[in-house]
Design an enzyme around this catalytic site. Structure first.
Site, PDB file in Angstrom:
ATOM      1  N   ARG A  35     -32.700  -8.168  -4.128  1.00 27.08           N
ATOM      2  CA  ARG A  35     -34.018  -7.969  -4.714  1.00 27.08           C
ATOM      3  C   ARG A  35     -34.802  -9.271  -4.660  1.00 27.08           C
ATOM      4  NH1 ARG A  35     -32.323  -5.529 -10.283  1.00 27.08           N
ATOM      5  NH2 ARG A  35     -30.525  -6.805  -9.781  1.00 27.08           N
ATOM      6  N   SER A 129     -15.955   5.373  -8.328  1.00 28.15           N
ATOM      7  CA  SER A 129     -15.327   4.666  -9.454  1.00 28.15           C
ATOM      8  C   SER A 129     -14.330   5.546 -10.201  1.00 28.15           C
ATOM      9  CB  SER A 129     -16.432   4.246 -10.424  1.00 28.15           C
ATOM     10  OG  SER A 129     -15.908   3.914 -11.678  1.00 28.15           O
ATOM     11  N   GLU A 131     -14.245   5.742 -13.194  1.00 27.94           N
ATOM     12  CA  GLU A 131     -14.980   6.327 -14.317  1.00 27.94           C
ATOM     13  C   GLU A 131     -15.278   7.805 -14.073  1.00 27.94           C
ATOM     14  OE1 GLU A 131     -16.333   5.170 -17.476  1.00 27.94           O
ATOM     15  OE2 GLU A 131     -14.651   3.843 -17.109  1.00 27.94           O
ATOM     16  N   TYR A 153     -23.039   6.626 -16.396  1.00 26.09           N
ATOM     17  CA  TYR A 153     -22.548   5.881 -15.230  1.00 26.09           C
ATOM     18  C   TYR A 153     -21.551   6.738 -14.436  1.00 26.09           C
ATOM     19  CZ  TYR A 153     -19.921   2.586 -12.422  1.00 26.09           C
ATOM     20  OH  TYR A 153     -19.300   1.972 -11.367  1.00 26.09           O
ATOM     21  N   ASN A 182     -10.735  -0.437 -12.111  1.00 22.16           N
ATOM     22  CA  ASN A 182     -11.326  -1.732 -12.517  1.00 22.16           C
ATOM     23  C   ASN A 182     -10.789  -2.872 -11.664  1.00 22.16           C
ATOM     24  OD1 ASN A 182     -11.485   0.157 -14.759  1.00 22.16           O
ATOM     25  ND2 ASN A 182     -12.346  -1.550 -15.910  1.00 22.16           N
ATOM     26  N   ARG A 188     -16.382 -12.103 -11.985  1.00 27.68           N
ATOM     27  CA  ARG A 188     -16.790 -10.943 -12.754  1.00 27.68           C
ATOM     28  C   ARG A 188     -17.983 -11.307 -13.646  1.00 27.68           C
ATOM     29  NH1 ARG A 188     -17.087  -5.524 -12.909  1.00 27.68           N
ATOM     30  NH2 ARG A 188     -15.309  -4.521 -13.886  1.00 27.68           N
ATOM     31  N   PHE A 192     -18.569  -7.760 -18.850  1.00 24.38           N
ATOM     32  CA  PHE A 192     -17.354  -6.930 -18.745  1.00 24.38           C
ATOM     33  C   PHE A 192     -16.249  -7.561 -19.591  1.00 24.38           C
ATOM     34  CE2 PHE A 192     -19.898  -6.130 -15.024  1.00 24.38           C
ATOM     35  CZ  PHE A 192     -19.965  -4.741 -15.034  1.00 24.38           C
ATOM     36  N   ARG A 221      -6.754   0.057 -19.178  1.00 20.77           N
ATOM     37  CA  ARG A 221      -7.337   0.094 -17.844  1.00 20.77           C
ATOM     38  C   ARG A 221      -6.305  -0.333 -16.809  1.00 20.77           C
ATOM     39  NH1 ARG A 221     -10.782   2.258 -20.204  1.00 20.77           N
ATOM     40  NH2 ARG A 221     -13.043   2.121 -19.951  1.00 20.77           N
ATOM     41  N   ARG A 282     -17.701   2.523 -27.691  1.00 17.94           N
ATOM     42  CA  ARG A 282     -18.591   3.427 -26.939  1.00 17.94           C
ATOM     43  C   ARG A 282     -18.613   4.802 -27.577  1.00 17.94           C
ATOM     44  NH1 ARG A 282     -16.886   1.066 -20.988  1.00 17.94           N
ATOM     45  NH2 ARG A 282     -17.574  -1.024 -21.559  1.00 17.94           N
ATOM     46  N   ALA A 284     -18.327   7.562 -26.153  1.00 19.12           N
ATOM     47  CA  ALA A 284     -17.223   8.326 -25.553  1.00 19.12           C
ATOM     48  C   ALA A 284     -16.405   7.336 -24.740  1.00 19.12           C
ATOM     49  CB  ALA A 284     -17.765   9.436 -24.657  1.00 19.12           C
ATOM     50  N   GLU A 285     -15.102   7.379 -24.907  1.00 28.18           N
ATOM     51  CA  GLU A 285     -14.238   6.385 -24.250  1.00 28.18           C
ATOM     52  C   GLU A 285     -13.374   7.064 -23.185  1.00 28.18           C
ATOM     53  OE1 GLU A 285     -13.445   3.525 -22.968  1.00 28.18           O
ATOM     54  OE2 GLU A 285     -13.356   2.376 -24.842  1.00 28.18           O
TER      55      GLU A 285
HETATM   56  O1  F7E Z   1     -14.720  -2.208 -20.301  1.00 34.27           O
HETATM   57  C1  F7E Z   1     -13.284  -1.957 -23.744  1.00 34.27           C
HETATM   58  C2  F7E Z   1     -14.276  -0.874 -23.339  1.00 34.27           C
HETATM   59  O2  F7E Z   1     -16.959  -3.022 -19.629  1.00 34.27           O
HETATM   60  C3  F7E Z   1     -13.320  -2.013 -20.213  1.00 34.27           C
HETATM   61  C4  F7E Z   1     -17.032  -1.394 -14.271  1.00 34.27           C
HETATM   62  O3  F7E Z   1     -16.747  -2.216 -13.161  1.00 34.27           O
HETATM   63  O4  F7E Z   1     -14.809  -0.545 -14.267  1.00 34.27           O
HETATM   64  C5  F7E Z   1     -15.787  -1.169 -15.087  1.00 34.27           C
HETATM   65  O5  F7E Z   1     -16.111  -0.368 -16.207  1.00 34.27           O
HETATM   66  C6  F7E Z   1     -12.782  -1.478 -21.520  1.00 34.27           C
HETATM   67  C7  F7E Z   1     -13.574  -0.305 -22.130  1.00 34.27           C
HETATM   68  O6  F7E Z   1     -15.385  -2.065 -17.875  1.00 34.27           O
HETATM   69  C8  F7E Z   1     -15.202  -4.576 -25.342  1.00 34.27           C
HETATM   70  O7  F7E Z   1     -14.471   0.062 -24.380  1.00 34.27           O
HETATM   71  C9  F7E Z   1     -13.431  -3.407 -25.785  1.00 34.27           C
HETATM   72  O8  F7E Z   1     -12.678   0.682 -22.546  1.00 34.27           O
HETATM   73  O9  F7E Z   1     -14.921  -4.248 -18.804  1.00 34.27           O
HETATM   74  P1  F7E Z   1     -15.556  -2.962 -19.151  1.00 34.27           P
HETATM   75  P2  F7E Z   1     -15.428  -0.472 -17.634  1.00 34.27           P
HETATM   76  O10 F7E Z   1     -16.302   0.195 -18.613  1.00 34.27           O
HETATM   77  O11 F7E Z   1     -14.031   0.005 -17.558  1.00 34.27           O
HETATM   78  C10 F7E Z   1     -15.186   0.715 -13.704  1.00 34.27           C
HETATM   79  C11 F7E Z   1     -14.086   1.173 -12.786  1.00 34.27           C
HETATM   80  C12 F7E Z   1     -16.522   0.698 -13.064  1.00 34.27           C
HETATM   81  O12 F7E Z   1     -16.757   1.402 -12.084  1.00 34.27           O
HETATM   82  C13 F7E Z   1     -17.589  -0.052 -13.779  1.00 34.27           C
HETATM   83  O13 F7E Z   1     -18.682  -0.328 -12.934  1.00 34.27           O
HETATM   84  O14 F7E Z   1     -12.851  -2.509 -22.500  1.00 34.27           O
HETATM   85  N1  F7E Z   1     -13.886  -3.001 -24.568  1.00 34.27           N
HETATM   86  N2  F7E Z   1     -14.232  -4.361 -26.271  1.00 34.27           N
HETATM   87  C14 F7E Z   1     -14.988  -3.705 -24.263  1.00 34.27           C
HETATM   88  N3  F7E Z   1     -15.772  -3.704 -23.164  1.00 34.27           N
HETATM   89  C15 F7E Z   1     -16.808  -4.581 -23.126  1.00 34.27           C
HETATM   90  N4  F7E Z   1     -17.589  -4.607 -22.019  1.00 34.27           N
HETATM   91  N5  F7E Z   1     -17.079  -5.441 -24.166  1.00 34.27           N
HETATM   92  C16 F7E Z   1     -16.311  -5.474 -25.309  1.00 34.27           C
HETATM   93  O15 F7E Z   1     -16.549  -6.252 -26.224  1.00 34.27           O
END
Ligand code: F7E
Length: 326
Positions: A35, A129, A131, A153, A182, A188, A192, A221, A282, A284-285
């Site tokens: 961009r 993904s 997800e 997402y 992930n 990174r 995340f 994860r 979140r 929904a988890e």
């Molecule tokens: O969260 C928990 C949160 O934001 C991982 C992206 O690359 O992978 C990624 O998505 C886990 C979740 O990644 C915090 O609830 C706890 O269960 O690092 P994340 P994500 O959501 O898994 C997939 C495959 C993709 O495709 C996406 O683009 O960690 N968690 N406490 C937290 N997460 C965040 N961010 N921050 C916290 O404080």
């Protein structure tokens, strides 16, 4: 012999930067879509590309603009296109579902359609993904596991996956999706959880922060290393026929385990510094993601062998060394 040309959307991101370096190493001519804001603020937005900026060609474009993507396809005429760009932060997709769906679904549609019009022979990789599996219907998850996304997402990635498959089936294009679990690294983004943990632990060690506030520590994860996953992206679109592949480590770990290893590496007791903040939970988890990579191993001959502890330690050491110097 002319070099093969690769075009990468999302080249300034973690995967885009590793992929650019990997393809340069294989002798590719590498082009990237960026961009205008990134070109204007290179110091902050292109730090991941600093090792290869002089060797790649960047083109101004946006996932929101079909004409810009079409023009880039016409100008570059890539042999391979890696579509990695997206609004990729799942938590943000709950705050702004509309931008996530518009950017991710339309952006993928524009890339596919522009390629079909400008360079139909181009081989396309779409970054799907884990997800998409969301509220998992079986453990571990493989290519045939039914999708049950739990965020805008995840829904946007399901739509991108279906669009990619449909361009393959309806128009005979070479288009494959990598269903990547992930994947992390010292590159990174800080939002995340892995990088948030590694960078905050390093800041605490250096007296630059007091606490680390996290959400759900029990979430699990399948975390691998981005540098290894980009090799799978490339392998996928070297096959005779386009197809979809699950890429992961086959191991699952909780956020708490990541915290314990990261803090332990710096000689810190997480009990003293980590606090729970409900705002990071979140609505929904996605509770238990773990990949079955049998197909990728069999058909791509792709193997992953970096232990989870090594990934965590690499991230923590990198953040600690960087912060100490700067
Ligand atoms: O969260 C928990 C949160 O934001 C991982 C992206 O690359 O992978 C990624 O998505 C886990 C979740 O990644 C915090 O609830 C706890 O269960 O690092 P994340 P994500 O959501 O898994 C997939 C495959 C993709 O495709 C996406 O683009 O960690 N968690 N406490 C937290 N997460 C965040 N961010 N921050 C916290 O404080």
């Amino acid at each position: 012999m002319a070099k093969r040309k690769a075009l990468i959307t999302g080249i300034t991101g973690q995967d885009g930067s590793y992929l650019a370096e990997y393809l340069l190493g294989l002798g590719y001519e590498v082009h990237g879509v960026v961009r205008r804001v990134a070109l204007e603020d290179q110091k902050h937005r292109m730090w991941r590309l600093k090792g290869c900026l002089g060797q790649i060609e960047l083109h101004c474009g946006s996932l929101e603009s079909y004409p810009s993507l079409y023009q880039i396809m016409v100008d570059v005429k890539p042999d391979e296109c890696y579509h990695l760009a997206a609004q990729s932060f799942v938590a943000y997709s709950f705050e702004d579902e509309f931008t996530t769906l518009n950017t991710n679904i339309n952006g993928t549609h524009y890339v596919l359609s522009a390629a079909k019009m400008a360079c139909p022979e181009c081989r396309i990789y779409f970054a799907a993904s884990s997800e998409m599996f969301g509220k998992v219907e079986e453990v571990p998850q493989k290519e045939t596991t039914r999708f049950h996304p739990r965020s805008a997402y995840g829904i946007s990635k399901c739509a991108g996956f279906d669009l990619t498959r449909n361009y393959r089936e309806a128009y005979g294009m070479y288009a494959s999706s990598g269903i990547l679990f992930n994947h992390e690294s010292p590159r990174r983004g800080y939002e995340f959880v892995t990088r948030k943990i590694s960078s905050t632990a390093a800041r605490i060690k250096l007296g630059m922060a007091d606490k680390l506030y996290l959400g759900n520590l029990e979430a699990k994860r399948d975390w691998g290393h981005s540098r290894e996953y980009v090799k799978a992206m490339h392998l996928m679109i070297q096959q005779d026929t386009p197809d979809d592949y699950v890429i992961g480590t086959g191991e699952t770990h909780s956020v708490k385990e990541f915290v314990d290893i990261a803090f332990g590496e710096l000689g810190l007791d997480p009990g003293e510094y980590v606090e729970i903040d409900r705002k990071f939970f979140r609505p929904a988890e996605v509770d238990l993601l773990v990949a079955d990579t049998t197909k990728a191993e069999r058909e791509l001959n792709w193997r992953y062998d970096i232990p989870f502890e090594d990934l965590v330690m690499e991230m923590v050491r990198s953040d600690y060394e960087y912060l100490k110097k700067n």
